[in-house]
Design a protein around this motif. Sequence first.
Motif, PDB file in Angstrom:
ATOM      1  N   MET A 205       0.823  -1.204   0.000  1.00 40.82           N
ATOM      2  CA  MET A 205       0.000   0.000   0.000  1.00 40.82           C
ATOM      3  C   MET A 205       0.860   1.258   0.000  1.00 40.82           C
ATOM      4  O   MET A 205       0.568   2.225  -0.715  1.00 40.82           O
ATOM      5  CB  MET A 205      -0.935   0.003   1.208  1.00 40.82           C
ATOM      6  N   LEU A 206       1.926   1.280   0.799  1.00 42.40           N
ATOM      7  CA  LEU A 206       2.817   2.434   0.827  1.00 42.40           C
ATOM      8  C   LEU A 206       3.388   2.713  -0.557  1.00 42.40           C
ATOM      9  O   LEU A 206       3.352   3.842  -1.055  1.00 42.40           O
ATOM     10  CB  LEU A 206       3.960   2.192   1.814  1.00 42.40           C
ATOM     11  N   VAL A 207       3.934   1.669  -1.172  1.00 42.77           N
ATOM     12  CA  VAL A 207       4.561   1.831  -2.482  1.00 42.77           C
ATOM     13  C   VAL A 207       3.517   2.174  -3.536  1.00 42.77           C
ATOM     14  O   VAL A 207       3.709   3.071  -4.365  1.00 42.77           O
ATOM     15  CB  VAL A 207       5.320   0.548  -2.864  1.00 42.77           C
ATOM     16  N   GLY A 208       2.383   1.476  -3.513  1.00 43.09           N
ATOM     17  CA  GLY A 208       1.361   1.685  -4.524  1.00 43.09           C
ATOM     18  C   GLY A 208       0.703   3.049  -4.448  1.00 43.09           C
ATOM     19  O   GLY A 208       0.474   3.701  -5.477  1.00 43.09           O
ATOM     20  N   LEU A 209       0.401   3.508  -3.226  1.00 44.54           N
ATOM     21  CA  LEU A 209      -0.225   4.824  -3.073  1.00 44.54           C
ATOM     22  C   LEU A 209       0.727   5.946  -3.467  1.00 44.54           C
ATOM     23  O   LEU A 209       0.334   6.905  -4.141  1.00 44.54           O
ATOM     24  CB  LEU A 209      -0.700   5.017  -1.636  1.00 44.54           C
ATOM     25  N   LYS A 210       1.992   5.835  -3.037  1.00 48.91           N
ATOM     26  CA  LYS A 210       2.971   6.851  -3.421  1.00 48.91           C
ATOM     27  C   LYS A 210       3.085   6.936  -4.942  1.00 48.91           C
ATOM     28  O   LYS A 210       3.060   8.028  -5.524  1.00 48.91           O
ATOM     29  CB  LYS A 210       4.334   6.534  -2.807  1.00 48.91           C
ATOM     30  N   ARG A 211       3.193   5.798  -5.585  1.00 50.39           N
ATOM     31  CA  ARG A 211       3.350   5.784  -7.040  1.00 50.39           C
ATOM     32  C   ARG A 211       2.108   6.336  -7.739  1.00 50.39           C
ATOM     33  O   ARG A 211       2.208   7.093  -8.700  1.00 50.39           O
ATOM     34  CB  ARG A 211       3.639   4.364  -7.512  1.00 50.39           C
ATOM     35  N   LEU A 212       0.926   5.977  -7.245  1.00 47.68           N
ATOM     36  CA  LEU A 212      -0.312   6.452  -7.856  1.00 47.68           C
ATOM     37  C   LEU A 212      -0.428   7.966  -7.756  1.00 47.68           C
ATOM     38  O   LEU A 212      -0.780   8.650  -8.733  1.00 47.68           O
ATOM     39  CB  LEU A 212      -1.510   5.788  -7.182  1.00 47.68           C
ATOM     40  N   ILE A 213      -0.138   8.526  -6.587  1.00 43.67           N
ATOM     41  CA  ILE A 213      -0.217   9.978  -6.413  1.00 43.67           C
ATOM     42  C   ILE A 213       0.793  10.679  -7.318  1.00 43.67           C
ATOM     43  O   ILE A 213       0.466  11.658  -8.000  1.00 43.67           O
ATOM     44  CB  ILE A 213       0.012  10.351  -4.939  1.00 43.67           C
ATOM     45  N   ASP A 214       2.035  10.176  -7.329  1.00 40.87           N
ATOM     46  CA  ASP A 214       3.077  10.808  -8.140  1.00 40.87           C
ATOM     47  C   ASP A 214       2.759  10.715  -9.632  1.00 40.87           C
ATOM     48  O   ASP A 214       2.899  11.689 -10.373  1.00 40.87           O
ATOM     49  CB  ASP A 214       4.437  10.161  -7.864  1.00 40.87           C
ATOM     50  N   ASP A 215       2.354   9.540 -10.076  1.00 41.11           N
ATOM     51  CA  ASP A 215       2.087   9.354 -11.511  1.00 41.11           C
ATOM     52  C   ASP A 215       0.899  10.192 -11.976  1.00 41.11           C
ATOM     53  O   ASP A 215       0.873  10.682 -13.109  1.00 41.11           O
ATOM     54  CB  ASP A 215       1.833   7.874 -11.821  1.00 41.11           C
ATOM     55  N   GLY A 216      -0.084  10.366 -11.101  1.00 36.89           N
ATOM     56  CA  GLY A 216      -1.256  11.132 -11.496  1.00 36.89           C
ATOM     57  C   GLY A 216      -1.087  12.625 -11.407  1.00 36.89           C
ATOM     58  O   GLY A 216      -1.777  13.381 -12.081  1.00 36.89           O
ATOM     59  N   PHE A 217      -0.128  13.088 -10.579  1.00 35.84           N
ATOM     60  CA  PHE A 217       0.008  14.519 -10.304  1.00 35.84           C
ATOM     61  C   PHE A 217       0.302  15.321 -11.562  1.00 35.84           C
ATOM     62  O   PHE A 217      -0.201  16.441 -11.725  1.00 35.84           O
ATOM     63  CB  PHE A 217       1.109  14.753  -9.270  1.00 35.84           C
ATOM     64  N   GLY A 218       1.103  14.765 -12.455  1.00 33.45           N
ATOM     65  CA  GLY A 218       1.471  15.509 -13.655  1.00 33.45           C
ATOM     66  C   GLY A 218       0.506  15.352 -14.815  1.00 33.45           C
ATOM     67  O   GLY A 218       0.747  15.902 -15.891  1.00 33.45           O
ATOM     68  N   LEU A 219      -0.595  14.627 -14.609  1.00 33.45           N
ATOM     69  CA  LEU A 219      -1.558  14.387 -15.679  1.00 33.45           C
ATOM     70  C   LEU A 219      -2.749  15.343 -15.568  1.00 33.45           C
ATOM     71  O   LEU A 219      -3.064  15.821 -14.477  1.00 33.45           O
ATOM     72  CB  LEU A 219      -2.080  12.943 -15.600  1.00 33.45           C
ATOM     73  N   PRO A 220      -3.431  15.604 -16.679  1.00 36.65           N
ATOM     74  CA  PRO A 220      -4.729  16.285 -16.579  1.00 36.65           C
ATOM     75  C   PRO A 220      -5.678  15.454 -15.722  1.00 36.65           C
ATOM     76  O   PRO A 220      -5.524  14.228 -15.627  1.00 36.65           O
ATOM     77  CB  PRO A 220      -5.201  16.336 -18.044  1.00 36.65           C
TER      78      PRO A 220
END
Length: 258
Positions: A205-220
């Motif tokens: 969950m730690l790894v997955g949530l961090k990655r999801l937030i980071d990957d989505g931040f730069g997207l529309p």
Amino acid sequence: MPDLVIERSDAIATITLNRPDAMNALSKALRRDLADAINGINADDAIRVVILTGAGHRAFTAGLDLKELGHDQDALGAANAETADRNPVKAIEMCTKPVIGAINGVAITGGFELALACDVLIASVDARFADTHGRVGIMPGWGLSQKLSRLVGLYRAKELSLTGNFIDAQTAQAWGLVNRVVARDELMPQARQLAAEMAQLEPVMLVGLKRLIDDGFGLPLDAALALEQERSIQHNRAVTPAAVEARRAAVQARGRTQ
């Protein structure tokens, strides 16, 4: 003494930039050591959260070692380096686990960029931030020109970069740059407490949530929501009702103690 100190305790790794006499400046050796440390932490299943800080109270880090830049013709290339052993921002960004920046003093230019690479920032009252790229005559290459405006707003980012002026910890908090400001002696205890709370989550969950937030931040927003939906479906199809119930009970029990 080594330029980098790593301490491991209770699923938390604390990395200390350890060149206090040089304001923890990011020499070639220190940048290589940081990349090696992150590689080791990523491979260590016992570690769930990382704290990054600097030795002493003067500086988190003053950025690239200007003495090295003045004597090494090739050293300036580090400002545009894309490999983690030369670019400490890349080293932090490749960390799959949450990184808490415990900002103990000034974070200047490349040091400011390194702070921005962390996932959460806690600042002591000694912390100050400045972008002096313009005064040094070097264009930022580790992300500051784009990240800062997205964090504090376009006008504030321009003020900082076009003047090279410092802002103190309280201003940084008011601008949304740091999560909280604490007394000098409370910096590491509070960072460790936050890290311990994060470490209660399962690693996936730690790894997955961090990655999801980071990957989505730069997207529309539409694309980011689609990304969330895709990963949510992929993850949640493997979650059983019994597991949800057990975790719900644990959440409720934690809520009663806070």
